[in-house]
Structure formats: structure tokens, C-alpha cells
Write a protein that holds these residues in place. Structure first.
Motif, PDB file in Angstrom:
ATOM      1  N   CYS A  12       0.837  -1.215   0.000  1.00 28.50           N
ATOM      2  CA  CYS A  12       0.000   0.000   0.000  1.00 28.50           C
ATOM      3  C   CYS A  12       0.865   1.256   0.000  1.00 28.50           C
ATOM      4  O   CYS A  12       0.574   2.233  -0.698  1.00 28.50           O
ATOM      5  CB  CYS A  12      -0.913   0.009   1.232  1.00 28.50           C
ATOM      6  SG  CYS A  12      -2.165  -1.291   1.224  1.00 28.50           S
ATOM      7  N   TYR A  97       1.143  13.217   4.773  1.00 30.51           N
ATOM      8  CA  TYR A  97       0.621  11.984   5.371  1.00 30.51           C
ATOM      9  C   TYR A  97       1.306  10.751   4.780  1.00 30.51           C
ATOM     10  O   TYR A  97       1.546   9.758   5.485  1.00 30.51           O
ATOM     11  CB  TYR A  97      -0.889  11.891   5.154  1.00 30.51           C
ATOM     12  CG  TYR A  97      -1.696  12.860   6.009  1.00 30.51           C
ATOM     13  CD1 TYR A  97      -1.123  13.527   7.077  1.00 30.51           C
ATOM     14  CD2 TYR A  97      -3.051  13.104   5.740  1.00 30.51           C
ATOM     15  CE1 TYR A  97      -1.865  14.411   7.855  1.00 30.51           C
ATOM     16  CE2 TYR A  97      -3.794  13.977   6.524  1.00 30.51           C
ATOM     17  CZ  TYR A  97      -3.198  14.635   7.569  1.00 30.51           C
ATOM     18  OH  TYR A  97      -3.940  15.498   8.341  1.00 30.51           O
ATOM     19  N   GLU A 111       0.679   0.134  13.002  1.00 35.88           N
ATOM     20  CA  GLU A 111      -0.677   0.656  13.209  1.00 35.88           C
ATOM     21  C   GLU A 111      -0.733   2.148  12.909  1.00 35.88           C
ATOM     22  O   GLU A 111      -1.681   2.633  12.266  1.00 35.88           O
ATOM     23  CB  GLU A 111      -1.112   0.396  14.659  1.00 35.88           C
ATOM     24  CG  GLU A 111      -2.573   0.754  14.914  1.00 35.88           C
ATOM     25  CD  GLU A 111      -3.037   0.348  16.310  1.00 35.88           C
ATOM     26  OE1 GLU A 111      -4.069   0.884  16.739  1.00 35.88           O
ATOM     27  OE2 GLU A 111      -2.364  -0.485  16.948  1.00 35.88           O
ATOM     28  N   GLN A 114      -0.628   2.608   9.193  1.00 34.47           N
ATOM     29  CA  GLN A 114      -1.927   2.338   8.576  1.00 34.47           C
ATOM     30  C   GLN A 114      -2.897   3.492   8.808  1.00 34.47           C
ATOM     31  O   GLN A 114      -3.703   3.831   7.937  1.00 34.47           O
ATOM     32  CB  GLN A 114      -2.509   1.047   9.140  1.00 34.47           C
ATOM     33  CG  GLN A 114      -3.833   0.641   8.504  1.00 34.47           C
ATOM     34  CD  GLN A 114      -3.700   0.354   7.016  1.00 34.47           C
ATOM     35  OE1 GLN A 114      -2.881  -0.475   6.616  1.00 34.47           O
ATOM     36  NE2 GLN A 114      -4.493   1.031   6.195  1.00 34.47           N
ATOM     37  N   ASN A 115      -2.799   4.141   9.964  1.00 30.68           N
ATOM     38  CA  ASN A 115      -3.686   5.270  10.273  1.00 30.68           C
ATOM     39  C   ASN A 115      -3.505   6.395   9.257  1.00 30.68           C
ATOM     40  O   ASN A 115      -4.477   7.034   8.835  1.00 30.68           O
ATOM     41  CB  ASN A 115      -3.419   5.793  11.683  1.00 30.68           C
ATOM     42  CG  ASN A 115      -3.973   4.868  12.750  1.00 30.68           C
ATOM     43  OD1 ASN A 115      -4.880   4.064  12.492  1.00 30.68           O
ATOM     44  ND2 ASN A 115      -3.449   4.967  13.968  1.00 30.68           N
ATOM     45  N   TYR A 116      -2.260   6.636   8.863  1.00 35.14           N
ATOM     46  CA  TYR A 116      -2.028   7.709   7.889  1.00 35.14           C
ATOM     47  C   TYR A 116      -2.455   7.291   6.485  1.00 35.14           C
ATOM     48  O   TYR A 116      -2.901   8.136   5.685  1.00 35.14           O
ATOM     49  CB  TYR A 116      -0.565   8.154   7.923  1.00 35.14           C
ATOM     50  CG  TYR A 116      -0.326   9.130   9.055  1.00 35.14           C
ATOM     51  CD1 TYR A 116      -0.716  10.468   8.937  1.00 35.14           C
ATOM     52  CD2 TYR A 116       0.224   8.715  10.256  1.00 35.14           C
ATOM     53  CE1 TYR A 116      -0.535  11.363   9.987  1.00 35.14           C
ATOM     54  CE2 TYR A 116       0.411   9.598  11.315  1.00 35.14           C
ATOM     55  CZ  TYR A 116       0.023  10.916  11.172  1.00 35.14           C
ATOM     56  OH  TYR A 116       0.184  11.808  12.218  1.00 35.14           O
ATOM     57  N   ILE A 117      -2.340   6.019   6.168  1.00 34.91           N
ATOM     58  CA  ILE A 117      -2.886   5.540   4.898  1.00 34.91           C
ATOM     59  C   ILE A 117      -4.397   5.750   4.869  1.00 34.91           C
ATOM     60  O   ILE A 117      -4.966   6.179   3.860  1.00 34.91           O
ATOM     61  CB  ILE A 117      -2.540   4.054   4.681  1.00 34.91           C
ATOM     62  CG1 ILE A 117      -1.030   3.896   4.453  1.00 34.91           C
ATOM     63  CG2 ILE A 117      -3.299   3.487   3.477  1.00 34.91           C
ATOM     64  CD1 ILE A 117      -0.573   2.458   4.363  1.00 34.91           C
ATOM     65  N   ASP A 118      -5.051   5.486   6.015  1.00 36.49           N
ATOM     66  CA  ASP A 118      -6.500   5.691   6.118  1.00 36.49           C
ATOM     67  C   ASP A 118      -6.855   7.170   5.934  1.00 36.49           C
ATOM     68  O   ASP A 118      -7.873   7.501   5.308  1.00 36.49           O
ATOM     69  CB  ASP A 118      -7.010   5.182   7.470  1.00 36.49           C
ATOM     70  CG  ASP A 118      -6.890   3.665   7.607  1.00 36.49           C
ATOM     71  OD1 ASP A 118      -6.753   2.985   6.570  1.00 36.49           O
ATOM     72  OD2 ASP A 118      -6.911   3.167   8.758  1.00 36.49           O
ATOM     73  N   LYS A 119      -6.026   8.057   6.502  1.00 33.13           N
ATOM     74  CA  LYS A 119      -6.284   9.493   6.344  1.00 33.13           C
ATOM     75  C   LYS A 119      -6.196   9.897   4.870  1.00 33.13           C
ATOM     76  O   LYS A 119      -6.991  10.720   4.386  1.00 33.13           O
ATOM     77  CB  LYS A 119      -5.267  10.307   7.158  1.00 33.13           C
ATOM     78  CG  LYS A 119      -5.481  10.266   8.661  1.00 33.13           C
ATOM     79  CD  LYS A 119      -4.502  11.205   9.363  1.00 33.13           C
ATOM     80  CE  LYS A 119      -4.755  11.217  10.866  1.00 33.13           C
ATOM     81  NZ  LYS A 119      -3.908  12.218  11.559  1.00 33.13           N
ATOM     82  N   ASP A 121      -6.749   7.906   2.294  1.00 32.80           N
ATOM     83  CA  ASP A 121      -7.938   7.347   1.642  1.00 32.80           C
ATOM     84  C   ASP A 121      -9.151   8.245   1.864  1.00 32.80           C
ATOM     85  O   ASP A 121      -9.967   8.454   0.960  1.00 32.80           O
ATOM     86  CB  ASP A 121      -8.224   5.935   2.174  1.00 32.80           C
ATOM     87  CG  ASP A 121      -7.201   4.919   1.682  1.00 32.80           C
ATOM     88  OD1 ASP A 121      -6.513   5.211   0.683  1.00 32.80           O
ATOM     89  OD2 ASP A 121      -7.092   3.842   2.301  1.00 32.80           O
ATOM     90  N   LYS A 122      -9.267   8.780   3.083  1.00 29.58           N
ATOM     91  CA  LYS A 122     -10.401   9.656   3.406  1.00 29.58           C
ATOM     92  C   LYS A 122     -10.368  10.927   2.553  1.00 29.58           C
ATOM     93  O   LYS A 122     -11.394  11.359   2.013  1.00 29.58           O
ATOM     94  CB  LYS A 122     -10.363  10.014   4.886  1.00 29.58           C
ATOM     95  CG  LYS A 122     -11.536  10.886   5.316  1.00 29.58           C
ATOM     96  CD  LYS A 122     -11.441  11.238   6.805  1.00 29.58           C
ATOM     97  CE  LYS A 122     -12.593  12.169   7.208  1.00 29.58           C
ATOM     98  NZ  LYS A 122     -12.474  12.590   8.625  1.00 29.58           N
ATOM     99  N   LYS A 125     -11.380  10.183  -0.977  1.00 31.73           N
ATOM    100  CA  LYS A 125     -12.831  10.033  -1.109  1.00 31.73           C
ATOM    101  C   LYS A 125     -13.519  11.392  -1.125  1.00 31.73           C
ATOM    102  O   LYS A 125     -14.460  11.623  -1.897  1.00 31.73           O
ATOM    103  CB  LYS A 125     -13.369   9.183   0.035  1.00 31.73           C
ATOM    104  CG  LYS A 125     -13.022   7.704  -0.093  1.00 31.73           C
ATOM    105  CD  LYS A 125     -13.505   6.910   1.110  1.00 31.73           C
ATOM    106  CE  LYS A 125     -13.099   5.434   0.989  1.00 31.73           C
ATOM    107  NZ  LYS A 125     -13.492   4.660   2.192  1.00 31.73           N
TER     108      LYS A 125
END
Length: 487
Positions: A12, A97, A111, A114-119, A121-122, A125
Motif C-alpha cells: 500500500c 501523510y 498501526e 496504517q492510520n495515515y494511509i486511512d487518512k 484514503d479519506k 474520497k
């Protein structure tokens, strides 16, 4: 996190658009020099996009293994984005990020990574972009372009492509217009390249950048230098004076002002400006190099005056020339103290050692610069040209000069340095023939030049003349055979 999920995370991360995926290779540059340059930009650079400086500094800290400092710089980048996020969108955070995610991955804090990958992605979107489309954001292309410019000259072409893509998406953005104009300007003069008025593309780009960023004194100075390149120095002087009035104490501006003055023959004025800048940025390799060049030109001017005039106090004038040489050597040595990969400073230092009759140091410096990894063709040609001049004019060794001129010519990349190597070799050949019309080496040198320029029939003619006076020369026979097979 398991090894399997750790591998999935890295997969990722490799899709992100940030410094860790832009192939900024440590071997291409001196990281300490980049760090110093970025530190000075943190202090003196005036721009709404200063967050990009902190992002790149975080990557540099990663390369040096200082992860706590890397995170601190990313935190600063976030603060700078918040201060200037006038349109309220979060797209400027994407690179920051991405860098965060990579840093935490290297720290094995999966972890957090992954949180920054999620940010990211947000944000994608919210912008209605897929992860693969997230690269199609002007801010990402623009930041990549600036990072490539900062890292090293070998990345200028890629930086140019990045700014072109940024401008496709945001054609009126002042920052990307300035970046594009800057990198095109640098490419036109990179490693001795020539750019005629008809080929010049940076001039209209710099003029547009000035129109979009009228308060950007540095871009005005680049425009002035380009006008000076095109023999429009009087017009350039107007922009230099405007820039100085806008930012009289900005080191980044003063160094270009000094360059303009030096090239205009105003060496004393250039030195005055450079010394002011050096007080502010004492470890700047650019400033030390420019000061060294200014003393070099003072030396040249004093030598010319020495030849033209009948000085009553010749000893005093000779001492003044020697003092210029001494000061130039000091500043060129300072450059290499801070940046061991500064190729042009090696060449300038070697030439000054020659002027000081420190011939062993000259040889050692030329040999040292030739060992630098990943030298580009123009750099190799320039080194062999100057090494050849040293052997010919200072050591009086035609054979060694010929060796280096030939090496410069055998590097086929078109450049003014290759042309100068040809001129040097041709001059040696013609002088030998004038001294002795039966000189086989002189004819052979001319044959070599024509052969390496693809002029087969002319090369054959000269090699046949060489063999007339040296009929058993294996090199001439081999070259002549190869040439006849080409017909």
C-alpha cells in the motif's frame, strides 16, 4: 502485525505519492548539503508553500536515520499547511501523510502507518479520487517538482515534467509557474549547455512567472540573468534593481545579484554583495563558489592590466595577483569542505592551484574529481578539457594534453566542452604540422577528430597522410581499416 500484513502494508505504501516513492537517491547528492540548504530555506524563504521544505527535510532526516527529527519536521509541515489552507481542502496534506506513513513503517509502528494511509484514503474520497488517481493533483506534482530541483541537477528533466503536469491542472498557479520557469532556466545552462536566443524557452516563462508573482524577487533576478545571457544586460539591470529594492537582505536574491554584477564586469560590487550574504549564510557552497569566481576574475583582470601597462611597481602588482589567487583557492576549498561532490568547484580549485604553481595539488584534484561516482558526460568532458589545458600550458606536456583532449572527444555527448577539446586537439595537430610538414602525429590527430565526428572521407585522408610518414603505426592502420569498412 504479522509478516504477511507487514508486506501488505508496504504494498500500500508503494502506491502513495510522496518523497519515499519519488526515487530521490542518496547516492546522487550530498545529504549534508541538502540539509543545510533546507535549513536556510526554513529561515529565509517566503512562500505559502513552506510546508514542502519541512516535508523534504523529514525525508532527509530519514536518510540520516534521525526519525524523531523526521516526525518533528512533518509536524511543522502540518502547521504550515494549516496556516495557509485558505481554500479549506486537505489535498496539501497528502504528501505529508504519505511521508508519515513511511516513517512509521520504518519505525515498525505499523498501526500508526496504517492510520495515515486511512487518512489519505479519506481525503481521496472527499476529492472523489481513487487511490490511483490521487497523483492527478497539482499540489502533488508541484511538490515533487520542487523536491527534485532541490535534490540535484540530474533530476531537472523529471522536475520539468512534474511542473508541466501541475500546470495542466492549475495553469494560473504562481508557485508552479515559478517552478517551471526556474527549472527550464537551469536546464538551458546546465553543465555548460548553450542556449541561443532562438532556442531560449525560459525567457517567456520567467516573464510570466514575474507577472503572476510580482513580489518574488528571486524570480526577477533569474529573469535578469537570462536577459544578460541574451546580451540584454541593460534590460536585466532594471529587474535586478527592482528585486534589490523589494528584498535587500534576502540571501537567495543577493547571490544572484552578485552573479549578475560579476558577469557584467562589476567584480567589486559582486564581492560586496556576496560578503553580505556570506555573513548571513556562512556555510553556503554557492556563495563561497561565487566569491572564488569573483577573485578569479579579479586575477584575470589584473593580469590583463599588467600586460597592457608599464607598471612602476611591478612587485606590488604581482603581489595583488597572488593575493587574488590565494583568496580564490581559500573559497574553492571551502566549497569542497562543505560539498565534496561539487564538480565545478573541483575544476575551479584545480585551475587555481595551477595559477599558484602548486602542480601536484592540481593533479591530485583532477584525479579526485574523476573518481566521483555518476559523473554525467558534460562533467567528464569539462574535467578532461581543463586537465588537458593544465598539461598543455602549465606542464608543457603535449602527450598528456592529447590524452585528455581525446578522452573528452570520445564522449560523444554534444557540448561546448567537447567542442573545446576538439579545438585544443586540432590546434596541437596543426601546430605540429606547421613545425614539421612530415609530422605523422599531427596528421593522425586531425584524422582522429574527423573520425569521431563521423566524417569518414576526411578522416581517411588525414590517416593516409599520417601513414605516409609513419607507415607501421598500428593505431593509424587499425583506424584506417575501420573507416574503409564503413564506406
Amino acid at each position: 502485525m504479522s509478516e504477511m500484513s507487514g508486506n501488505t502494508l508496504k504494498s500500500c505504501l508503494q502506491q502513495l505519492k510522496c518523497h519515499f516513492t519519488w526515487s530521490l537517491l542518496e547516492k546522487e547528492t550530498d545529504i549534508d548539503v541538502i540539509e543545510e540548504r533546507l535549513y536556510n530555506q526554513m529561515i529565509f524563504l517566503v512562500t505559502k508553500n513552506k510546508y514542502m521544505v519541512y516535508n523534504l527535510m523529514a525525508y532527509v532526516m530519514h536518510l540520516k536515520g534521525f526519525y524523531t527529527k523526521a516526525i518533528a519536521n512533518l509536524q511543522e509541515a502540518e502547521e504550515k499547511i494549516k496556516e495557509n489552507n485558505q481554500d479549506g481542502t486537505d489535498r496539501r496534506y497528502l504528501v505529508t501523510y504519505g511521508d508519515y506513513a513511511w516513517i512509521y513503517y520504518h519505525l515498525k509502528q505499523f498501526e500508526d502507518s496504517q492510520n495515515y494511509i486511512d487518512k489519505i484514503d479519506k481525503i481521496n474520497k472527499e476529492l472523489k479520487l481513487s487511490p490511483t488517481d490521487s497523483q492527478d493533483i497539482a499540489e502533488i506534482y508541484g511538490e515533487q517538482g520542487w523536491s527534485l530541483i532541490m535534490f540535484c541537477g540530474q533530476y531537472y528533466e523529471k522536475a520539468k515534467e512534474c511542473f508541466e503536469k501541475a500546470l495542466e491542472l492549475a495553469p494560473e498557479d504562481p508557485e508552479w509557474n515559478s517552478g517551471y520557469a526556474t527549472v527550464v532556466y537551469r536546464l538551458e545552462g546546465f553543465n555548460g549547455r548553450r542556449c541561443s536566443a532562438s532556442e531560449c524557452k525560459s525567457l517567456p516563462l520567467l516573464k510570466r512567472a514575474v507577472e503572476l508573482s510580482p513580489n518574488d524577487a528571486v524570480v526577477k533576478a533569474l529573469l535578469a540573468l537570462k536577459l544578460q545571457d541574451l546580451d540584454r544586460g541593460d534590460e536585466g539591470r532594471i529587474y535586478i534593481e527592482e528585486a534589490l529594492e523589494q528584498a535587500p537582505n534576502l540571501p537567495y536574491l543577493l547571490r544572484y545579484v552578485a552573479k549578475f554584477y560579476r558577469r557584467a564586469g562589476l567584480v567589486d560590487e559582486a564581492l560586496h554583495v556576496l560578503k553580505i550574504s556570506l555573513d548571513i549564510m556562512p556555510t553556503s557552497t554557492f556563495l563561497h563558489h561565487q566569491i572564488g569566481l569573483s577573485y578569479k576574475y579579479q586575477m584575470i583582470n589584473k593580469k590583463k592590466a599588467f600586460k597592457k601597462k608599464n607598471f612602476q611597481n611591478r612587485q606590488k602588482h604581482t603581489e595583488e595577483i597572488d593575493e587574488c589567487i590565494k583568496k580564490a583557492i581559500f573559497h574553492f576549498e571551502k566549497v569542497l569542505e562543505y560539498d565534496k561532490l561539487f564538480v565545478l568547484a573541483h575544476i575551479d580549485l584545480a585551475n587555481m592551484y595551477s595559477e599558484a604553481k602548486q602542480y601536484q595539488k592540481t593533479e591530485d584534484t583532477f584525479k579526485k574529481v574523476l573518481t566521483i561516482a555518476d559523473l554525467i558526460d558534460e562533467e567528464k568532458q569539462q574535467i578532461h578539457l581543463n586537465y588537458g589545458h593544465f598539461e598543455e600550458f602549465f606542464k608543457k606536456s603535449e602527450s598528456e594534453a592529447i590524452k585528455h583532449y581525446k578522452k573528452g572527444i570520445q564522449i560523444t555527448k554534444p557540448s561546448k566542452f567537447r567542442e573545446y577539446c576538439e579545438d585544443g586537439l586540432k590546434s596541437l595537430g596543426e601546430r605540429r604540422i606547421l613545425r614539421d610538414h612530415r609530422d605523422a602525429l599531427g596528421f593522425g590527430l586531425l584524422g582522429f577528430i574527423y573520425k569521431n565526428n563521423g566524417k569518414i572521407s576526411e578522416a581517411i585522408e588525414w590517416y593516409e597522410k599520417a601513414l605516409k610518414y609513419d607507415p607501421y603505426n598500428e593505431d593509424y592502420l587499425s583506424d584506417l581499416c575501420d573507416l574503409k569498412l564503413m564506406i
